[in-house]
Enzyme design. Structure first.
Site, PDB file in Angstrom:
ATOM      1  N   ASP A  99       0.808  -1.228   0.000  1.00 31.46           N
ATOM      2  CA  ASP A  99       0.000   0.000   0.000  1.00 31.46           C
ATOM      3  C   ASP A  99       0.841   1.277   0.000  1.00 31.46           C
ATOM      4  O   ASP A  99       0.432   2.309   0.548  1.00 31.46           O
ATOM      5  CB  ASP A  99      -0.971   0.012   1.202  1.00 31.46           C
ATOM      6  N   HIS A 115      -5.030  -1.937  -5.512  1.00 32.29           N
ATOM      7  CA  HIS A 115      -4.200  -0.929  -6.174  1.00 32.29           C
ATOM      8  C   HIS A 115      -5.069   0.231  -6.663  1.00 32.29           C
ATOM      9  O   HIS A 115      -5.885   0.073  -7.571  1.00 32.29           O
ATOM     10  CB  HIS A 115      -3.448  -1.578  -7.349  1.00 32.29           C
TER      11      HIS A 115
HETATM   12  P1  GDP Z   1      -0.648   0.142  -3.585  1.00 31.51           P
HETATM   13  O1  GDP Z   1      -1.267  -1.123  -3.089  1.00 31.51           O
HETATM   14  O2  GDP Z   1       0.805   0.224  -3.279  1.00 31.51           O
HETATM   15  O3  GDP Z   1      -0.919   0.407  -5.036  1.00 31.51           O
HETATM   16  O4  GDP Z   1      -1.332   1.333  -2.760  1.00 31.51           O
HETATM   17  P2  GDP Z   1      -2.893   1.473  -2.343  1.00 31.51           P
HETATM   18  O5  GDP Z   1      -3.659   1.920  -3.522  1.00 31.51           O
HETATM   19  O6  GDP Z   1      -3.374   0.267  -1.622  1.00 31.51           O
HETATM   20  O7  GDP Z   1      -2.794   2.602  -1.228  1.00 31.51           O
HETATM   21  C1  GDP Z   1      -2.198   3.835  -1.469  1.00 31.51           C
HETATM   22  C2  GDP Z   1      -3.202   4.937  -1.078  1.00 31.51           C
HETATM   23  O8  GDP Z   1      -2.519   6.183  -1.006  1.00 31.51           O
HETATM   24  C3  GDP Z   1      -4.281   5.120  -2.123  1.00 31.51           C
HETATM   25  O9  GDP Z   1      -5.455   5.542  -1.494  1.00 31.51           O
HETATM   26  C4  GDP Z   1      -3.711   6.233  -3.008  1.00 31.51           C
HETATM   27  O10 GDP Z   1      -4.726   6.962  -3.671  1.00 31.51           O
HETATM   28  C5  GDP Z   1      -3.021   7.092  -1.982  1.00 31.51           C
HETATM   29  N1  GDP Z   1      -1.820   7.823  -2.448  1.00 31.51           N
HETATM   30  C6  GDP Z   1      -0.850   7.397  -3.285  1.00 31.51           C
HETATM   31  N2  GDP Z   1       0.127   8.332  -3.376  1.00 31.51           N
HETATM   32  C7  GDP Z   1      -0.233   9.363  -2.577  1.00 31.51           C
HETATM   33  C8  GDP Z   1       0.392  10.607  -2.230  1.00 31.51           C
HETATM   34  O11 GDP Z   1       1.485  10.953  -2.671  1.00 31.51           O
HETATM   35  N3  GDP Z   1      -0.305  11.400  -1.371  1.00 31.51           N
HETATM   36  C9  GDP Z   1      -1.523  11.052  -0.840  1.00 31.51           C
HETATM   37  N4  GDP Z   1      -2.109  11.890   0.008  1.00 31.51           N
HETATM   38  N5  GDP Z   1      -2.124   9.873  -1.136  1.00 31.51           N
HETATM   39  C10 GDP Z   1      -1.486   9.042  -1.990  1.00 31.51           C
HETATM   40  P1  IMO Z   2      -0.891  -4.410  -2.165  1.00 28.29           P
HETATM   41  O1  IMO Z   2      -0.481  -5.030  -3.466  1.00 28.29           O
HETATM   42  C1  IMO Z   2      -0.923  -4.639   2.196  1.00 28.29           C
HETATM   43  C2  IMO Z   2      -1.048  -8.651   3.964  1.00 28.29           C
HETATM   44  C3  IMO Z   2      -2.309  -9.059   4.703  1.00 28.29           C
HETATM   45  C4  IMO Z   2      -1.733 -10.025   5.722  1.00 28.29           C
HETATM   46  C5  IMO Z   2      -0.627 -10.721   4.921  1.00 28.29           C
HETATM   47  C6  IMO Z   2      -1.050 -12.052   4.315  1.00 28.29           C
HETATM   48  O2  IMO Z   2      -2.147  -3.645  -2.219  1.00 28.29           O
HETATM   49  O3  IMO Z   2       0.250  -3.650  -1.566  1.00 28.29           O
HETATM   50  P2  IMO Z   2      -2.607 -12.725   2.253  1.00 28.29           P
HETATM   51  O4  IMO Z   2      -4.060 -12.442   1.982  1.00 28.29           O
HETATM   52  O5  IMO Z   2      -1.706 -12.239   1.183  1.00 28.29           O
HETATM   53  O6  IMO Z   2      -2.358 -14.161   2.599  1.00 28.29           O
HETATM   54  O7  IMO Z   2      -2.281 -11.896   3.612  1.00 28.29           O
HETATM   55  O8  IMO Z   2      -0.255  -9.829   3.881  1.00 28.29           O
HETATM   56  N1  IMO Z   2      -1.270  -8.180   2.572  1.00 28.29           N
HETATM   57  C7  IMO Z   2      -1.185  -6.908   2.189  1.00 28.29           C
HETATM   58  N2  IMO Z   2      -0.961  -5.781   2.900  1.00 28.29           N
HETATM   59  N3  IMO Z   2      -1.049  -4.566   0.851  1.00 28.29           N
HETATM   60  C8  IMO Z   2      -1.223  -5.691   0.125  1.00 28.29           C
HETATM   61  O9  IMO Z   2      -1.213  -5.689  -1.230  1.00 28.29           O
HETATM   62  C9  IMO Z   2      -1.352  -6.924   0.798  1.00 28.29           C
HETATM   63  N4  IMO Z   2      -1.551  -8.196   0.381  1.00 28.29           N
HETATM   64  C10 IMO Z   2      -1.489  -8.953   1.483  1.00 28.29           C
HETATM   65  O10 IMO Z   2      -2.931  -7.957   5.320  1.00 28.29           O
HETATM   66  O11 IMO Z   2      -1.121  -9.322   6.767  1.00 28.29           O
HETATM   67 MG    MG Z   3      -2.781  -1.757  -1.775  1.00 25.08          MG
END
Ligand code: GDP
Ligand code: IMO
Ligand code: MG
Length: 440
Positions: A16, A44
């Site tokens: 994330d 994502h």
């Molecule tokens: P990923 O799994 O790594 O692709 O990330 P996620 O989408 O799960 O979580 C990242 C969150 O942070 C999302 O809600 C994005 O919209 C937000 N985000 C990403 N970059 C920035 C940033 O530079 N600033 C802020 N405020 N939010 C961001």
């Molecule tokens: P993205 O791609 C954050 C975490 C789960 C749990 C552990 C195992 O969005 O960054 P799983 O379901 O994979 O067996 O869970 O890994 N986890 C993540 N945490 N971002 C993710 O994906 C995750 N995918 C799995 O919360 O602790």
């Molecule tokens: Mg994510």
């Protein structure tokens, strides 16, 4: 003819970090965006001029209509969720016909995998998507004369046979009952419909990427999960079940490492972790960890916290546990798929340095720098950074950020570059595609 290449983007922390935003930002410079690991456990988020989405299995280049998208053999496919994701993107006006390709070697997440994960995954705090049991069964291969794994190509070859095998395996792990039989019948009815939706995108061509790259095309591999969650290199058992390292892109992404050009790391300036496991820089330590675990169990998230807390008051309280709650609320750190409150902590520079060195990261994008302006100003300095087991403080700055960065942020960036030996290529200033300041 010029040979193409591949770059690999991975998260450096616990997931994330905003990987999808960076993928979407960089996608214009590539021909193909490809996933190589994970499945519906990923969440994502992309926010683009063409629309926004929370993607799980489709690569985050989806909002670039001229780019090819590839789901490599290292991915675990949930048929129904993937069909739903394709439908949702098409409803949003993005056609995937002819530009999304899915390897026939991808493994199928079976109903039994989801059931086992939901039953047994709570100690780790898994996402409940059946990911662990599915990858475990790939390695197991057979149990009691029953194949434990099904690849998309098995469905392609003989759907009835493959579904029959899945049903037999399902029966092995559940007591026989009329209710279960009815459940199996209904589930396979839905899976058949989902498979019909996915079939046109499935390719049996193992050399798909190789051929394109040999012909000059450029690939951007998109890591799901992140380095600290790698099944071998992370803190077992608090990890996901796939390899998340950049090197694995060339196994799960169906391309030779011969074509690797560079490794891009993504981190965020205030770290989060969702689920159980070590998190040395967590604000409020074990109090935060158990509070978030309880909230996840009870299914409470953003709404509950909004009803209960005033984040601005918590921010000023000086208590680290309350600071964590305030930052989560103000920066919207709740699970993309699950809505679970994410645990919040300071940027861990030692962890970044270790990850960057071990995986030879060429450049880093540091997201959420805008959020650093939330730290309350104090004479002693305001922005906490965890390094070599203790906190160190950097001066505060006021937002919003623009290209002439505040000196305190420049200082922090210089510190990270020194400690990691990697260049900071850009900083995130918000969630949208172009909320990035690129650095020279
Ligand atoms: P990923 O799994 O790594 O692709 O990330 P996620 O989408 O799960 O979580 C990242 C969150 O942070 C999302 O809600 C994005 O919209 C937000 N985000 C990403 N970059 C920035 C940033 O530079 N600033 C802020 N405020 N939010 C961001
Ligand atoms: P993205 O791609 C954050 C975490 C789960 C749990 C552990 C195992 O969005 O960054 P799983 O379901 O994979 O067996 O869970 O890994 N986890 C993540 N945490 N971002 C993710 O994906 C995750 N995918 C799995 O919360 O602790
Ligand atoms: Mg994510």
């Amino acid at each position: 003819m010029t040979r193409g290449y591949a770059d690999v983007l991975v998260g450096l922390q616990y997931g994330d970090e905003g990987k999808a935003k960076i993928i979407d930002h960089l996608a214009h410079a590539y021909d193909i965006i490809a996933r190589f690991n994970g499945g519906a456990n990923a969440g994502h988020t992309v926010r683009t001029p063409l629309g926004s989405a929370k993607l799980a299995q489709v690569p985050s280049g989806a909002f670039h209509p001229d780019k090819l998208l590839y789901i490599g053999s290292g991915c675990a496919v949930n048929l129904e969720k993937l069909a739903g994701e394709i439908d949702a993107l098409e409803r949003a006006g993005l056609t995937l016909d002819g530009r999304l390709l899915i390897s026939g070697r991808c493994i199928v997440v079976q109903p039994v995998h989801v059931r086992m994960d939901v039953l047994h995954g709570s100690d780790i705090g898994t996402t409940g998507n059946g990911i662990g049991p599915c990858y475990a069964d790939l390695a197991l291969r057979m149990r009691s004369e029953c194949r434990t794994v099904v690849q998309l190509r098995d469905l392609h070859k003989n759907l009835d046979l493959a579904f029959g095998q899945m049903a037999a395996y399902d029966r092995l792990s559940a007591p026989c009952s009329k209710a279960h039989e009815a459940d199996i019948a209904a589930t396979f009815h839905r899976l058949r419909a989902a498979w019909t939706r996915i079939l046109p995108f499935v390719t049996m061509d193992d050399l798909f990427l190789t051929r394109l790259v040999r012909a000059g095309k450029r690939v951007l591999f998109e890591g799901a999960q992140s380095l600290q969650l790698d099944v071998s290199l992370g803190d077992q058992p608090y990890v996901t079940s796939s390899h998340t390292s950049a090197s694995f892109a060339y196994v799960g992404g169906d391309l030779s490492c011969h074509f690797h050009r560079k490794t891009i790391g993504v981190a965020k300036a205030i770290v989060s972790r969702v689920g159980a496991g070590p998190f040395p820089s967590e604000f409020g330590g074990t109090a935060s960890a158990s509070y978030c675990a309880r909230a996840a169990k009870e299914g409470t998230g953003h709404e509950a916290e909004r009803a209960r807390f005033d984040p601005r008051a918590l921010l000023a309280s000086g208590d680290p546990f309350e600071l964590g709650i305030a930052l989560r609320m103000l920066t919207d750190e709740y699970g993309t798929g699950s809505g679970r409150p994410r645990r919040i902590g300071a940027l861990d520079v030692s962890q970044l340095a270790d990850a960057a060195s071990r995986h030879a990261v060429d450049e880093i994008y540091l997201n959420k720098c805008d959020s650093l302006a939330l730290f309350p100003n104090k004479a002693s300095g305001a922005i906490p950074v965890f390094d070599e087991t203790s906190l160190r403080w950097f001066p505060s700055f006021a937002g919003p950020l623009n290209a002439s960065l505040p000196p305190s942020l420049r200082g922090l960036i210089a510190h990270i570059e020194r400690r990691t030996g990697s260049r900071i290529a850009g900083i995130g200033t918000g969630p949208a595609r172009d909320d990035i300041i690129c650095l020279q």
